[in-house]
Write a protein that holds these residues in place. Structure first.
Motif, short mmCIF file in Angstrom:
data_model
loop_
_atom_site.label_atom_id
_atom_site.label_comp_id
_atom_site.label_asym_id
_atom_site.label_seq_id
_atom_site.Cartn_x
_atom_site.Cartn_y
_atom_site.Cartn_z
N THR A 537 0.85 -1.19 0.00
CA THR A 537 0.00 0.00 0.00
C THR A 537 0.89 1.24 0.00
O THR A 537 1.84 1.32 0.79
CB THR A 537 -0.92 0.02 1.22
OG1 THR A 537 -1.76 -1.13 1.19
CG2 THR A 537 -1.79 1.26 1.24
N GLN A 538 0.59 2.16 -0.87
CA GLN A 538 1.40 3.38 -1.00
C GLN A 538 0.59 4.60 -0.57
O GLN A 538 -0.58 4.75 -0.92
CB GLN A 538 1.86 3.55 -2.45
CG GLN A 538 2.57 4.86 -2.76
CD GLN A 538 1.61 5.91 -3.32
OE1 GLN A 538 0.73 5.60 -4.11
NE2 GLN A 538 1.79 7.16 -2.89
N THR A 539 1.21 5.48 0.20
CA THR A 539 0.63 6.77 0.54
C THR A 539 1.67 7.85 0.30
O THR A 539 2.86 7.57 0.18
CB THR A 539 0.15 6.80 2.01
OG1 THR A 539 1.26 6.50 2.88
CG2 THR A 539 -0.97 5.81 2.25
N GLY A 540 1.22 9.07 0.27
CA GLY A 540 2.13 10.17 -0.04
C GLY A 540 2.03 10.55 -1.51
O GLY A 540 1.31 9.93 -2.30
N THR A 541 2.77 11.58 -1.90
CA THR A 541 2.70 12.13 -3.25
C THR A 541 3.83 11.58 -4.10
O THR A 541 5.01 11.68 -3.73
CB THR A 541 2.78 13.67 -3.21
OG1 THR A 541 1.73 14.15 -2.37
CG2 THR A 541 2.62 14.25 -4.60
N LEU A 542 3.48 11.01 -5.25
CA LEU A 542 4.47 10.43 -6.16
C LEU A 542 5.08 11.54 -7.02
O LEU A 542 4.76 11.72 -8.20
CB LEU A 542 3.80 9.37 -7.04
CG LEU A 542 3.25 8.15 -6.28
CD1 LEU A 542 2.43 7.25 -7.20
CD2 LEU A 542 4.38 7.35 -5.63
N LYS A 543 5.99 12.30 -6.38
CA LYS A 543 6.62 13.44 -7.05
C LYS A 543 8.03 13.60 -6.47
O LYS A 543 8.31 13.18 -5.34
CB LYS A 543 5.78 14.71 -6.84
CG LYS A 543 6.22 15.87 -7.70
CD LYS A 543 5.15 16.97 -7.76
CE LYS A 543 4.88 17.62 -6.43
NZ LYS A 543 3.97 18.79 -6.58
N GLU A 544 8.90 14.21 -7.25
CA GLU A 544 10.27 14.43 -6.80
C GLU A 544 10.30 15.10 -5.44
O GLU A 544 9.52 16.03 -5.16
CB GLU A 544 11.02 15.32 -7.81
CG GLU A 544 11.28 14.68 -9.15
CD GLU A 544 11.91 15.67 -10.14
OE1 GLU A 544 12.53 15.22 -11.10
OE2 GLU A 544 11.76 16.90 -9.93
N ASN A 545 11.23 14.61 -4.57
CA ASN A 545 11.51 15.24 -3.27
C ASN A 545 10.31 15.24 -2.33
O ASN A 545 10.22 16.08 -1.45
CB ASN A 545 12.05 16.66 -3.47
CG ASN A 545 13.44 16.66 -4.08
OD1 ASN A 545 14.35 16.01 -3.57
ND2 ASN A 545 13.59 17.35 -5.21
N ARG A 546 9.40 14.29 -2.52
CA ARG A 546 8.28 14.17 -1.60
C ARG A 546 8.39 12.84 -0.85
O ARG A 546 8.92 11.86 -1.38
CB ARG A 546 6.93 14.21 -2.32
CG ARG A 546 6.66 15.46 -3.15
CD ARG A 546 6.91 16.76 -2.41
NE ARG A 546 6.36 17.91 -3.10
CZ ARG A 546 7.01 18.65 -3.97
NH1 ARG A 546 8.27 18.34 -4.30
NH2 ARG A 546 6.44 19.70 -4.53
N LYS A 547 7.88 12.82 0.37
CA LYS A 547 7.91 11.60 1.15
C LYS A 547 6.85 10.63 0.64
O LYS A 547 5.67 10.97 0.56
CB LYS A 547 7.67 11.89 2.64
CG LYS A 547 7.75 10.62 3.50
CD LYS A 547 7.62 10.93 4.98
CE LYS A 547 6.20 11.27 5.36
NZ LYS A 547 6.01 11.37 6.82
N VAL A 548 7.29 9.43 0.27
CA VAL A 548 6.38 8.38 -0.16
C VAL A 548 6.53 7.22 0.82
O VAL A 548 7.64 6.77 1.09
CB VAL A 548 6.70 7.91 -1.60
CG1 VAL A 548 5.70 6.84 -2.03
CG2 VAL A 548 6.68 9.08 -2.57
N THR A 549 5.41 6.78 1.36
CA THR A 549 5.43 5.69 2.35
C THR A 549 4.88 4.43 1.72
O THR A 549 3.79 4.43 1.13
CB THR A 549 4.59 6.06 3.59
OG1 THR A 549 5.14 7.25 4.18
CG2 THR A 549 4.61 4.94 4.62
N PHE A 550 5.64 3.34 1.84
CA PHE A 550 5.21 2.03 1.36
C PHE A 550 4.97 1.15 2.59
O PHE A 550 5.83 1.05 3.47
CB PHE A 550 6.26 1.39 0.45
CG PHE A 550 6.54 2.21 -0.78
CD1 PHE A 550 5.63 2.25 -1.83
CD2 PHE A 550 7.71 2.95 -0.90
CE1 PHE A 550 5.88 3.00 -2.96
CE2 PHE A 550 7.98 3.70 -2.02
CZ PHE A 550 7.05 3.73 -3.07
N THR A 551 3.80 0.54 2.63
CA THR A 551 3.42 -0.29 3.78
C THR A 551 3.08 -1.69 3.30
O THR A 551 2.36 -1.86 2.30
CB THR A 551 2.21 0.31 4.52
OG1 THR A 551 2.55 1.64 4.94
CG2 THR A 551 1.83 -0.53 5.72
N GLU A 552 3.61 -2.66 4.01
CA GLU A 552 3.27 -4.05 3.72
C GLU A 552 1.84 -4.29 4.20
O GLU A 552 1.53 -4.14 5.38
CB GLU A 552 4.27 -4.96 4.44
CG GLU A 552 3.93 -6.45 4.36
CD GLU A 552 3.08 -6.91 5.54
OE1 GLU A 552 2.04 -7.52 5.29
OE2 GLU A 552 3.48 -6.64 6.69
#
Length: 741
Positions: A537-552
């Motif tokens: 599961t992915q949260t956050g903004t898929l853009k340069e220099n942004r925090k993206v969180t990946f959760t199992e």
């Protein structure tokens, strides 16, 4: 009543009346009449009584079998009872059963209170006590974003910070909710009639998109413009301007944003209620009435003497004494054009067995066509010796003759009968005709394959009763863990349990209806290995220099969760030269979730490998596209020509208004304003530019006393509009733009 036609039948020749002759042909006519049943549909009554007006010209209505009929089936006439005294014929017919669908509406209760959901928006006050942030949603694409407001600064008559929500400034806030359709917990109405929930057809329940069905208590209905509205799985919302509520009564919301954890910071939930009703179809049994009832009666066009015999009482409980019964004969001459020709009436009354006879009752006619005679008979108490009951039958007859020289012969009612029923016990109740009861039907819906250690849900919501409703449920679930007790439960439509043994299993649902009838059904399933299916599961903004969180977020039985310490992540660029642009803290093993920052746009592959406590492993891979961080667009407007103002010391004032914006939703956080004066007036502007305003002002002024040409320039810099990981960003990562390059 509508008479369609008459059919005539000559019954025979009777001794009659012809002036100055010995006999006349008496003609009796049998008349067939029709009564149209008013068409009615959708009725809940299985039987209906009709009162047909008694024909005025009828000597008597025939009620023997074969003298009446119903074109929808004579066997559906359960009562046909002429009552001349009351002036109608009582008829009861059984309706035609019709199974069909009706429209129903779902409410909170039978008083038609609407269902409701209460989403809301979070309003957060910054630590300075003045600035506010409101969480809202974009109506074009449904994305969440923030609006920022500043309360009025403290004035002499105003309190000092912290300030309350700036209600006058906050407007066009949007919130959404996905309402849950709880069919069993909803009251279903057809008009004002409550329809049992088990009659509602589940796949027809929906929420139409109109103001009659969706009504916020504040604001107007709101929907995402680019999303197709699904009435069976709707997302409904409201766009509103919040009305003032007491700050202290609003629910506190915890925040993980450091900006809302110090000073006067506070986060409150502002609730907004959205009311709605559901609509659906229900399958119900109703009754239909129509058709034509046909009956016959006797009509005579010649003079007739008709009568009726009445015994009073006609039913009485024995009180161990003689019983007095008044027997009355009412007689009437009909179709007599010259009643003055009548001379004397004679009334004869007796018991059927001639044990008692009344004296002859003789009444002079004097032109009367109606007469009555009464005599009191006695039923001796000895007549009931050794008997539980007795029916005493009485006979009567009336005759009338004519004055001498006018008519010959006489009129006769024929033998009339009445009776009195005497009983020692209470009257037996009338027989109750009950329709054949139908048993309910149990239906189980649930998985046919369940993993060991995983909770499974089984429900009997589609169970139904053809002639009533289901009142209780009982589940029998051998070998199941945490199963409901095997006992009757009015709210037991659903059962949840898990299994710790592999192989086939069976469970049983019993249902009981409002007639105390029962039915059961069996559901079979197979318990399989407790495997795990990895997922990300992915949260956050898929853009340069942004925090993206990946959760199992793997699918694994609840009793066999994944082991975090054995979870391994792998992140790589599909274009291998970008692997050095992937930033994260710590190791990629032993974490349920990881925070990652991508320095460059591109396609990246994320892989997670997991193991659950049952020893099963799985791997999942997902490709994500990181978008570039767009530079802002720098632009402004100002007057092209101005004049010095003599009243202000010959000062000319330029007013410049910023029109810059971000292409991708970021925030412009810094604005530097520059000016170049063409000192030698050569139109080249190669002089050094001077910074005259900072501070991120969107409107600035520049004053000068020198006549000539000026060139103004603006440089803007963005701040990330979404969370980032500060450890991996530099000042150059924040995008800039200017008006001179």
């Amino acid at each position: 009543m509508k008479r369609l036609y008459l059919s005539f039948l000559i019954l025979g020749l009777l001794i009659g009346l012809i002036p100055n002759q010995q006999a006349q042909a008496k003609v009796s006519i049998e008349v067939e009449e029709y009564y149209n049943v008013e068409p009615e549909e959708g009725l809940s009554e299985s039987r209906k009584e009709y009162k047909i007006p008694y024909p005025k010209d009828a000597a008597s209505v025939l009620y023997q079998s074969g003298t009446y009929s119903y074109d929808k089936g004579t066997d559906r006439i359960v009562k046909f009872s002429p009552n001349r005294a009351e002036g109608f014929i009582e008829v009861t017919i059984i309706g035609e059963k019709v199974t069909g669908t009706i429209d129903v509406e779902g409410y909170r209760d039978s008083e038609k209170l609407k269902l409701s959901s209460t989403p809301g928006n979070v309003f957060c006050r910054y630590s300075d006590g003045y600035d506010w942030q409101a969480n809202t949603y974009n109506l074009s694409d449904g994305r969440e974003y923030y609006k920022r407001y500043t309360s009025n600064r403290a004035l002499p008559d105003k309190p000092t910070p912290p300030t309350d929500i700036p209600y006058g400034k906050v407007h066009d806030i949007t919130t959404f909710v996905d309402p849950t359709f709880n069919i069993a917990g909803t009251t279903w109405l057809n008009g004002d009639t409550v329809i049992p929930s088990n009659k509602v057809i589940h796949n027809t329940v929906h929420l139409p998109k109109d103001n009659d069905h969706i009504k916020p208590t504040l604001g107007n209905p709101a929907f995402v413009a680019n999303q197709k509205y699904d009435p069976y799985k709707p997302t409904i919302g409201t766009q509103y301007s919040p009305t003032e509520k007491t700050f202290g009564l609003l629910r506190d919301i915890n925040s993980n944003n450091p900006a809302f954890l110090t000073g006067h910071a506070a986060c409150k939930m502002y609730p907004v209620t959205i009311e709605y009703i559901l609509v659906a179809k229900a399958e119900v049994e109703t009754y239909k009435y129509d058709g034509t009832i046909t009956f016959k009666y006797i009509k005579s066009e010649d003079p007739m003497l008709v009568g009726e015999l009445i015994a009073d009482p006609n039913s009485i409980k024995f009180a161990d004494k003689d019983i007095k019964v008044n027997v009355t004969l009412n007689a009437e001459v009909i179709n007599m054009k010259d009643p003055g020709a009548l001379r004397d009436y004679r009334i004869y009354l007796r018991t059927e067995n001639n044990s008692q006879s009344a004296p002859l009752i003789k009444i002079t006619a004097n032109g009367k066509t109606k007469v009555t005679g009464t005599y009191e008979f006695t039923i001796p108490k000895t007549a009931l010796a050794g008997k539980e009951d007795l029916t005493q039958i009485f006979n009567g007859r009336a005759k009338v003759d004519f004055k001498s020289g006018m008519y010959k012969g006489e009129l006769d009612t024929g033998l009339l009968t009445a009776n009195t029923y005497v009983y020692k016990k209470a009257d037996p109740p009338p027989p109750v005709i009950k329709p054949e009861l139908k048993s309910p039907v149990a239906i189980i819906n649930g998985d046919q394959e369940v993993k060991k250690g995983d909770y499974a849900v089984f429900h009997g919501l589609e169970s139904y009763d053809p002639d009533g409703y289901i009142v209780e449920y009982r589940w029998t679930m051998p070998n199941a863990k945490d199963a409901p007790p095997s006992e009757w439960n009015p709210a037991g439509e659903t059962a949840t349990a898990w299994y710790d043994q592999l192989g086939p299993q069976r469970l049983q649902l019993h249902v009981k209806d409002n007639d105390d009838l029962q039915h059961s059904t069996i559901h079979s399933l197979v318990v399989v290995e407790p495997t795990v299916e990895a997922a990300i599961t992915q949260t956050g903004t898929l853009k340069e220099n942004r925090k993206v969180t990946f959760t199992e977020s793997s699918n694994t039985p609840l009793k066999y969760p994944t082991i975090d310490t054995k979870t391994t992540w792998k992140i790589e660029s599909i274009n291998e030269n970008l692997n050095n642009q992937i930033k994260y803290e710590g190791a990629l093993k032993g974490k349920k979730s990881i925070d990652v920052l991508f320095k460059k746009a591109g396609d990246y592959r994320v892989t997670v490998s997991v193991e659950n406590t049952a020893g099963y492993t799985s791997t999942a891979t997902q490709v994500y596209k990181i978008k570039p961080d767009e530079e802002p667009y720098a632009n402004f407007e100002f007057q092209k020509k101005i004049y010095r103002d003599p009243e202000k010391g010959n000062i000319a004032t330029f007013t410049l208004k910023d029109r810059s914006y971000s292409f991708d939703g970021d925030t412009i956080a810094k604005r530097n304003w520059y000016v170049v004066f063409d000192a030698n007036n050569d139109g080249v502007f190669n002089e050094t530019k001077q910074l005259f305003a900072t501070g991120n002002e969107t409107e600035v002024s520049y004053e000068t006393t020198h006549v000539g040409e000026y060139r103004f320039m603006l440089e803007v810099q963005e701040e990330f509009g979404q969370p980032t990981i500060e450890a991996f960003v530099t000042a150059s990562d924040r995008k800039k733009s200017n008006t001179w390059q």
